[in-house]
Design a protein around this motif. Structure first.
Motif, PDB file in Angstrom:
ATOM      1  N   UNK A   1       0.815  -1.213   0.000  1.00 58.55           N
ATOM      2  CA  UNK A   1       0.000   0.000   0.000  1.00 58.55           C
ATOM      3  C   UNK A   1       0.852   1.267   0.000  1.00 58.55           C
ATOM      4  N   UNK A   2       1.976   1.259   0.733  1.00 56.18           N
ATOM      5  CA  UNK A   2       2.822   2.451   0.770  1.00 56.18           C
ATOM      6  C   UNK A   2       3.429   2.744  -0.595  1.00 56.18           C
ATOM      7  N   UNK A   3       3.949   1.708  -1.239  1.00 59.29           N
ATOM      8  CA  UNK A   3       4.553   1.913  -2.549  1.00 59.29           C
ATOM      9  C   UNK A   3       3.485   2.297  -3.567  1.00 59.29           C
ATOM     10  N   UNK A   4       2.319   1.636  -3.488  1.00 60.65           N
ATOM     11  CA  UNK A   4       1.251   1.965  -4.415  1.00 60.65           C
ATOM     12  C   UNK A   4       0.813   3.416  -4.242  1.00 60.65           C
ATOM     13  N   UNK A   5       0.706   3.851  -3.004  1.00 55.45           N
ATOM     14  CA  UNK A   5       0.300   5.236  -2.761  1.00 55.45           C
ATOM     15  C   UNK A   5       1.325   6.208  -3.329  1.00 55.45           C
TER      16      UNK A   5
ATOM     17  N   UNK B   1      11.376  -0.184  -1.695  1.00 57.18           N
ATOM     18  CA  UNK B   1      10.629   0.806  -0.923  1.00 57.18           C
ATOM     19  C   UNK B   1      10.156   1.934  -1.841  1.00 57.18           C
ATOM     20  N   UNK B   2       9.742   3.035  -1.262  1.00 59.93           N
ATOM     21  CA  UNK B   2       9.189   4.114  -2.078  1.00 59.93           C
ATOM     22  C   UNK B   2      10.261   4.940  -2.783  1.00 59.93           C
ATOM     23  N   UNK B   3      11.523   4.557  -2.617  1.00 57.22           N
ATOM     24  CA  UNK B   3      12.625   5.184  -3.346  1.00 57.22           C
ATOM     25  C   UNK B   3      13.213   4.227  -4.381  1.00 57.22           C
ATOM     26  N   UNK B   4      12.558   3.078  -4.564  1.00 58.18           N
ATOM     27  CA  UNK B   4      13.034   2.010  -5.449  1.00 58.18           C
ATOM     28  C   UNK B   4      14.340   1.400  -4.966  1.00 58.18           C
ATOM     29  N   UNK B   5      14.643   1.545  -3.674  1.00 60.73           N
ATOM     30  CA  UNK B   5      15.800   0.863  -3.093  1.00 60.73           C
ATOM     31  C   UNK B   5      15.437  -0.590  -2.814  1.00 60.73           C
TER      32      UNK B   5
ATOM     33  N   UNK C   1      10.825  -6.419 -12.602  1.00 56.12           N
ATOM     34  CA  UNK C   1      11.721  -6.995 -11.606  1.00 56.12           C
ATOM     35  C   UNK C   1      11.390  -6.503 -10.216  1.00 56.12           C
ATOM     36  N   UNK C   2      11.064  -5.219 -10.076  1.00 51.73           N
ATOM     37  CA  UNK C   2      10.933  -4.639  -8.750  1.00 51.73           C
ATOM     38  C   UNK C   2       9.571  -4.062  -8.451  1.00 51.73           C
ATOM     39  N   UNK C   3       8.546  -4.502  -9.144  1.00 50.13           N
ATOM     40  CA  UNK C   3       7.251  -3.866  -8.906  1.00 50.13           C
ATOM     41  C   UNK C   3       6.621  -4.351  -7.621  1.00 50.13           C
ATOM     42  N   UNK C   4       5.720  -3.564  -7.111  1.00 50.62           N
ATOM     43  CA  UNK C   4       4.999  -3.905  -5.881  1.00 50.62           C
ATOM     44  C   UNK C   4       3.501  -3.805  -6.131  1.00 50.62           C
TER      45      UNK C   4
ATOM     46  N   UNK D   1       7.404   3.127 -15.126  1.00 53.23           N
ATOM     47  CA  UNK D   1       8.204   4.297 -15.467  1.00 53.23           C
ATOM     48  C   UNK D   1       8.425   5.186 -14.251  1.00 53.23           C
ATOM     49  N   UNK D   2       7.398   5.352 -13.435  1.00 55.46           N
ATOM     50  CA  UNK D   2       7.537   6.168 -12.216  1.00 55.46           C
ATOM     51  C   UNK D   2       8.595   5.589 -11.299  1.00 55.46           C
ATOM     52  N   UNK D   3       8.525   4.279 -11.052  1.00 56.84           N
ATOM     53  CA  UNK D   3       9.494   3.630 -10.165  1.00 56.84           C
ATOM     54  C   UNK D   3      10.907   3.722 -10.723  1.00 56.84           C
ATOM     55  N   UNK D   4      11.048   3.607 -12.041  1.00 55.09           N
ATOM     56  CA  UNK D   4      12.370   3.727 -12.662  1.00 55.09           C
ATOM     57  C   UNK D   4      12.916   5.139 -12.498  1.00 55.09           C
TER      58      UNK D   4
END
Length: 583
Positions: free
Chosen positions: A137-141, A513-517, A550-553, A567-570
């Motif tokens: 939920x945090x990453x989606x938000x 996480x929300x920084x794509x780390x 690879x890293x989606x949530x 694209x946003x996460x990248x």
């Protein structure tokens, strides 16, 4: 027998199992001792096996020339020295073969122009419903809150968005975007089968303007990480041999999915590997596929201790009839820069009448399912066309013993009513048009000959057809209750189209996480009872980022049109890597 296992070595074995590669024989009993480098399952890197010298050095390395290009643009804009590594012979990866549409809300510029009212709370609720609340939920938000900016960012790069459409999340608010044609800027656009190429072309053009190199034919085979510290570089295979590349600020993994990797797929669901099962990597040529989706990033991240999200939903599953490829280009050599000769036919068109006017038989020549159940709808915003493995139509197929050897059978009357492209089927070419494959088609004037071509017992097939024809006369399917009207299989020539199971768009991978780390998997083992208030409080692997498939949530079964979120996460990954303190 006692054996000392290092902390990092123990984690390597655990992480590899979590990545689903243990079934492929890649995990074994990992130890802390370094092994030979390469793609054959080397152990986690420690300070002792990191190269003493490097072949090249830069600040940010982006692995993957699909959505990775978006990460590279942001890293370069933030002032970092960047290089993109792409194992293929062209930039774009599988992204360039995507349909190109995305689902983006948040009162973005396209919605505003078209008079659509939206807000982030409503969009977030629709997203969480679509993934059945199993996305983070945090990453989606965070993705939702940044979504409108990504829409504008793509527009500023050169994308012309078409009018807003309903999208795939369901509900009354329109959130569907797709690129319109834009001659001179990119090829294709709305109405072409792979307008994902529009995205990759504007990214590639921007990277060229920035002077960021895209190194083709560079396959990452390993990540180098200081013991319990940061990632410091990568090992790559090239035509000139193995090279070691240092990244002083970070490595961004955008290597996509592993749907082409049968060994990894078998670790999650053994039903989806074996004869007549394929990934979505490309055209069969001499019985080989392009191996775009091989899981390189998953494996490398597992080897250095990355945490993994739930991957119990392996992928969307399709049955293609008469074909065994997800996409292809007809020209050889291929011109990867345009939509010319792109093929996305995928065999017979899978509409409701395809299943209503035909029967499906297994390797024993018997019907095994109510064919019409292929069109059973899912709840709004949660996928369609029996692409999910627990739906009755697909579950029935997956329950069959292998080799399944499933064929669709119809007569000439039904084929004409369904407007089958009989001329094209008569001259099948797996690289063009509907991508019909000679190995997946049969045509005969008698059921005996048809059965022989399909490798099925003729007596069993004829008995099945006789029963079905009798049911058609009676108006009732006595075996599976298929709703009428039922089409008899009586008028030659008779046609057979073999079913191929296609693994498409694997879901989830390394935890971010929300920084794509990328999160460090050891923390879950070292402190299993320690509560964590936020995903951003979880320990990370320093200098390692991931985005895309690879890293989606996005959850275990999030519907299609995910390109905007990827694209946003990248973008986050590239920008944050550029900000990191150099090592």
């Amino acid at each position: 027998m006692e054996r000392t296992v290092s902390r990092r070595g123990f984690l390597t074995g655990a992480a590899l199992a979590a990545a689903g590669v243990a079934a492929g024989g890649l995990a074994g009993c990992a130890s802390g001792a370094p092994t030979s480098s390469g793609s054959g399952g080397s152990s986690a890197s420690t300070s002792s096996d990191i190269p003493g010298t490097w072949d090249e050095e830069t600040e940010v390395i982006v692995v993957g020339g699909g959505v990775g290009m978006a990460a590279a643009i942001e890293a370069a804009d933030a002032g970092a020295k960047v290089v993109v590594l792409e194992k293929g012979d062209h930039a774009g990866g599988l992204w360039m073969t995507a349909g190109g549409s995305c689902t983006m809300g948040g009162n973005n510029v396209v919605q505003q122009r078209d008079g659509v009212k939206d807000d982030n709370d409503a969009w977030f609720a629709a997203e969480m419903n679509s993934c059945e609340y199993r996305g983070n939920a945090e990453v989606m938000r965070a993705l939702v809150d940044a979504g409108a900016d990504t829409v504008k960012w793509m527009e500023d790069l050169g994308i012309i968005w078409g009018p807003i459409s309903a999208g795939v999340l369901g509900g009354e608010v329109k959130r569907g975007l797709a690129p319109e044609p834009n001659p001179g800027v990119y090829e294709g656009g709305k109405g072409t089968p792979n307008s994902g190429i529009c995205w990759t072309q504007v990214w590639e053009k921007k990277l060229s303007e920035q002077g960021v190199p895209i190194k083709l034919g560079h396959r990452m085979t390993r990540l180098y990480r200081e013991a319990d510290g940061p990632v410091v570089g990568v090992e790559v295979e090239t035509s000139d041999g193995v090279k070691n590349l240092k990244a002083t600020k970070g490595v961004v993994l955008c290597t996509g999915t592993w749907t082409d990797n049968a060994r990894m797929a078998a670790g999650w669901d053994p039903r989806i590997v074996g004869p007549d099962t394929y990934g979505d990597g490309g055209v069969p040529a001499d019985d080989l596929l392009y191996v775009d989706s091989s899981g390189d990033g998953h494996i490398a991240a597992a080897q250095i201790g990355a945490a993994f999200a739930d991957m119990s939903f392996v992928s969307y599953l399709y049955l293609f009839f008469g074909a065994r490829s997800y996409w292809g280009w007809g020209e050889d050599p291929v011109d990867w820069s345009t939509n010319k000769n792109y093929a996305a036919g995928k065999g017979l068109t899978r509409k409701a009448d395809l299943y209503q006017k035909s029967i499906l038989v297994n390797g024993k020549g018997e019907r095994y399912v109510n064919e019409a159940s292929a069109s059973d709808p899912r709840p709004a915003g949660r996928g369609a066309l029996s692409e999910n493995p627990e739906m009755p139509f697909m579950a029935a197929y997956l329950s069959l013993d292998q080799p399944r050897n499933v064929w669709m059978v119809a007569d000439s009357v039904a084929a004409a009513e369904m407007k089958w492209p009989l001329d094209e089927m008569g001259k099948p070419n797996p690289k063009t048009g509907s991508m019909f494959d000679p190995a997946c088609l049969a045509k005969a004037d008698t059921l005996d000959d048809l059965a022989k071509q399909m490798g099925i017992d003729a007596a069993a097939l004829k008995a099945t057809v006789e029963q079905y024809n009798a049911d058609a006369d009676a108006g009732v399917d006595s075996v599976f209750g298929k709703p009428g009207p039922l089409n008899k299989i009586a008028t030659p020539p008779f046609y057979g189209a073999k079913a191929s199971l296609i693994r498409h768009t694997q879901r989830n991978g390394v935890r971010v996480n929300t920084k794509s780390q990328v999160l460090d998997g050891w923390s879950a083992i070292e402190n299993p009872l320690e509560p964590v208030a936020s995903i951003d409080d979880e320990p990370v692997i320093p200098h390692l980022y991931a985005a895309g498939e690879l890293g989606n949530a996005l959850g275990w079964r999030r519907v299609h049109n995910s390109l905007g979120h990827y694209a946003t996460a990248a973008r986050w990954a590239g920008a944050n890597a550029a900000k990191a303190t150099a090592v």
